[in-house]
Design a protein around this motif. Structure first.
Motif, short mmCIF file in Angstrom:
data_model
loop_
_atom_site.label_atom_id
_atom_site.label_comp_id
_atom_site.label_asym_id
_atom_site.label_seq_id
_atom_site.Cartn_x
_atom_site.Cartn_y
_atom_site.Cartn_z
N SER A 300 0.81 -1.23 0.00
CA SER A 300 0.00 0.00 0.00
C SER A 300 0.84 1.27 0.00
CB SER A 300 -0.92 0.01 1.23
OG SER A 300 -0.16 -0.03 2.43
N ASP A 301 2.16 1.13 0.25
CA ASP A 301 3.01 2.33 0.30
C ASP A 301 3.94 2.45 -0.91
OD1 ASP A 301 4.58 0.16 0.96
OD2 ASP A 301 5.72 1.21 2.52
N ILE A 302 3.76 1.62 -1.94
CA ILE A 302 4.65 1.75 -3.09
C ILE A 302 4.37 3.10 -3.77
CG2 ILE A 302 4.98 -0.71 -3.53
CD1 ILE A 302 2.89 -0.46 -5.78
N PRO A 303 5.43 3.74 -4.26
CA PRO A 303 5.28 5.09 -4.82
C PRO A 303 4.53 5.13 -6.14
CG PRO A 303 7.58 4.61 -4.23
CD PRO A 303 6.84 3.32 -4.20
N VAL A 304 4.59 4.04 -6.91
CA VAL A 304 4.12 4.04 -8.29
C VAL A 304 3.24 2.81 -8.52
CG1 VAL A 304 4.86 3.90 -10.70
CG2 VAL A 304 6.17 5.28 -9.08
N LEU A 305 2.21 2.96 -9.36
CA LEU A 305 1.33 1.84 -9.64
C LEU A 305 0.97 1.80 -11.12
CD1 LEU A 305 -0.51 -0.50 -8.71
CD2 LEU A 305 -2.29 1.20 -8.21
N HIS A 306 1.10 0.59 -11.69
CA HIS A 306 0.66 0.35 -13.08
C HIS A 306 -0.48 -0.66 -13.02
CE1 HIS A 306 1.82 -1.03 -17.45
NE2 HIS A 306 0.57 -0.64 -17.34
N VAL A 311 -8.14 3.12 -13.79
CA VAL A 311 -8.84 4.20 -14.49
C VAL A 311 -10.28 4.32 -14.03
CG1 VAL A 311 -9.63 2.82 -16.47
CG2 VAL A 311 -9.14 5.25 -16.78
N ASN A 312 -10.86 3.20 -13.57
CA ASN A 312 -12.25 3.22 -13.11
C ASN A 312 -12.40 3.86 -11.73
OD1 ASN A 312 -13.16 1.85 -15.43
ND2 ASN A 312 -12.50 -0.09 -14.55
N GLN A 313 -11.28 4.04 -11.01
CA GLN A 313 -11.33 4.68 -9.70
C GLN A 313 -10.97 6.16 -9.76
OE1 GLN A 313 -9.38 2.50 -6.44
NE2 GLN A 313 -9.13 0.74 -7.80
N LYS A 318 -5.44 12.17 -2.70
CA LYS A 318 -4.08 11.88 -2.24
C LYS A 318 -4.12 10.70 -1.28
CE LYS A 318 0.07 14.09 -0.38
NZ LYS A 318 0.90 13.70 -1.54
N GLY A 319 -3.26 9.71 -1.51
CA GLY A 319 -3.22 8.51 -0.67
C GLY A 319 -4.01 7.34 -1.23
N GLU A 320 -4.83 7.60 -2.22
CA GLU A 320 -5.59 6.51 -2.86
C GLU A 320 -4.84 5.97 -4.06
OE1 GLU A 320 -10.17 8.02 -1.89
OE2 GLU A 320 -9.30 8.41 -3.87
N PRO A 321 -5.11 4.69 -4.42
CA PRO A 321 -5.94 3.72 -3.70
C PRO A 321 -5.15 3.08 -2.57
CG PRO A 321 -5.01 2.68 -5.64
CD PRO A 321 -4.55 4.10 -5.66
N HIS A 322 -5.85 2.56 -1.62
CA HIS A 322 -5.18 1.91 -0.49
C HIS A 322 -4.66 0.54 -0.91
CE1 HIS A 322 -6.65 5.19 1.91
NE2 HIS A 322 -7.91 4.90 1.60
N ASN A 323 -5.40 -0.14 -1.78
CA ASN A 323 -4.95 -1.43 -2.31
C ASN A 323 -4.16 -1.17 -3.59
OD1 ASN A 323 -4.52 -4.03 -3.18
ND2 ASN A 323 -6.68 -4.44 -3.68
N ARG A 324 -2.86 -1.41 -3.54
CA ARG A 324 -2.02 -1.18 -4.72
C ARG A 324 -1.46 -2.48 -5.28
NH1 ARG A 324 0.84 4.52 -2.70
NH2 ARG A 324 -1.17 5.47 -2.12
#
Length: 327
Positions: A300-306, A311-313, A318-324
């Motif tokens: 949940s604390d990773i800086p980057v998400l692919h 896109v649907n969220q 800031k801080g979202e999403p909690h589930n990464r």
């Protein structure tokens, strides 16, 4: 939905509807839609759908639906189903305050895209809030798009106030396209004059910039990376398989990729940045969960998400999403 459509359609002319229908017919190349009966209208891209009233679509098609589901080929290996709905109403947040030390750094953002409907949806729905939520992205001075075609103007709105350049290229395919992006940019000096270059894709979002800013301000760091195999290595990670979804590199330490003839983007990057990792001037994101599939996700604390489903969220607070740890 039909009542809403009928009410909205009272203010439109036959000529306006015909103009919209012509726009609908200009489908994004390569898009295949589930419902063939919708013909040209079904091939409506996500950005265009959000730009034009749903009620117009309902009137043209004689159907009232709140969204379309289209199968959009993304590169050559993945298909994503995304709803082409109007944007959620979430006001833009106030811009993040930029720390004084960060203000001294010149940053260029390098976005590579073949401009699919999915990428344009990310640019429109996700990036405006992502930029305002990040001091790092607020400090970005210049944005360079390496694109297969011109993005629609609305896709660039997130970067208002920044220098934006679009470099066009013929898309040769997923791996080759990623390689050409770095070959062209480094051999032709596109990043000259900047301190740091951040390379990413429209569907790869910076969600927490604390780790990135910390190490970009560290004079002993030249590159920030992610390992596709999630090894618990922070620095001096010479065995890492560097993910090309996202990386940040000090421009003075950026090699000429065109001199490294390897036909796989991650393998090429791992070789190109060997000098940085061998010297221990690397820093690797911790807590990723890619398991060899080079798309950044994890704790949940990773800086980057692919994650294409993200896109649907969007837009995100800031801080979202909690589930990464999502795809």
């Amino acid at each position: 939905a039909q009542a809403t459509a009928n009410q909205a359609l009272r203010g439109t002319t036959v000529g306006e509807r015909a103009a919209y229908e012509q726009q609908f017919a200009r489908c994004s190349e390569g898009m295949a839609c589930r419902d063939k009966s919708w013909k040209g209208i079904a091939c409506l891209s996500v950005p265009l759908m959000a730009a034009i009233s749903l009620s117009i679509v309902a009137g043209l098609s004689e159907k009232s639906q709140s969204w379309l589901l289209c199968t959009i080929p993304t590169f050559n290996y993945h298909e994503t189903m995304i709803p082409a709905a109007p944007l959620p109403l979430l006001p833009l947040p106030p811009p993040q305050e930029i720390p004084a030390p960060l203000r001294k750094i010149r940053i260029v953002l390098f976005l590579t895209t073949h401009v699919t409907a999915l990428h344009e949806a990310f640019l429109r729905k996700c990036w405006p809030h992502a930029v305002r939520n990040s001091a790092l992205l607020m400090q970005v001075e210049t944005v360079i798009f390496f694109a297969a075609r011109m993005p629609i103007p609305a896709a660039l709105d997130a970067f208002t106030g920044k220098n934006v350049t679009v470099k066009l290229y013929r898309n040769p395919g997923y791996q080759t396209g990623a390689i050409i992006a770095m070959d062209e940019s480094t051999s032709k000096g596109w990043f000259a004059g900047y301190d740091w270059m951040i390379r990413t894709n429209p569907d790869v979002l910076i969600l927490n910039d604390t780790f990135l800013i910390q190490h970009m301000l560290n004079p002993e760091v030249d590159g920030i990376f992610a390992d596709c195999f999630d090894r618990p290595c922070l620095k001096h990670c010479t065995g890492a398989h560097i993910c090309t979804d996202f990386f940040a590199v000090r421009v003075s330490a950026l090699p000429n990729f065109a001199k490294i003839s390897i036909g796989h983007a991650e393998t090429q990057a791992s070789h190109a940045f060997k000098k940085i990792t061998s010297a221990g001037r690397d820093r690797f994101m911790q807590g990723t969960s890619m398991h060899g599939i080079c798309r950044i996700k994890g704790r949940s604390d990773i800086p980057v998400l692919h994650a294409h489903s993200l896109v649907n969220q969007c837009p995100l607070r800031k801080g979202e999403p909690h589930n990464r740890n999502i795809g």
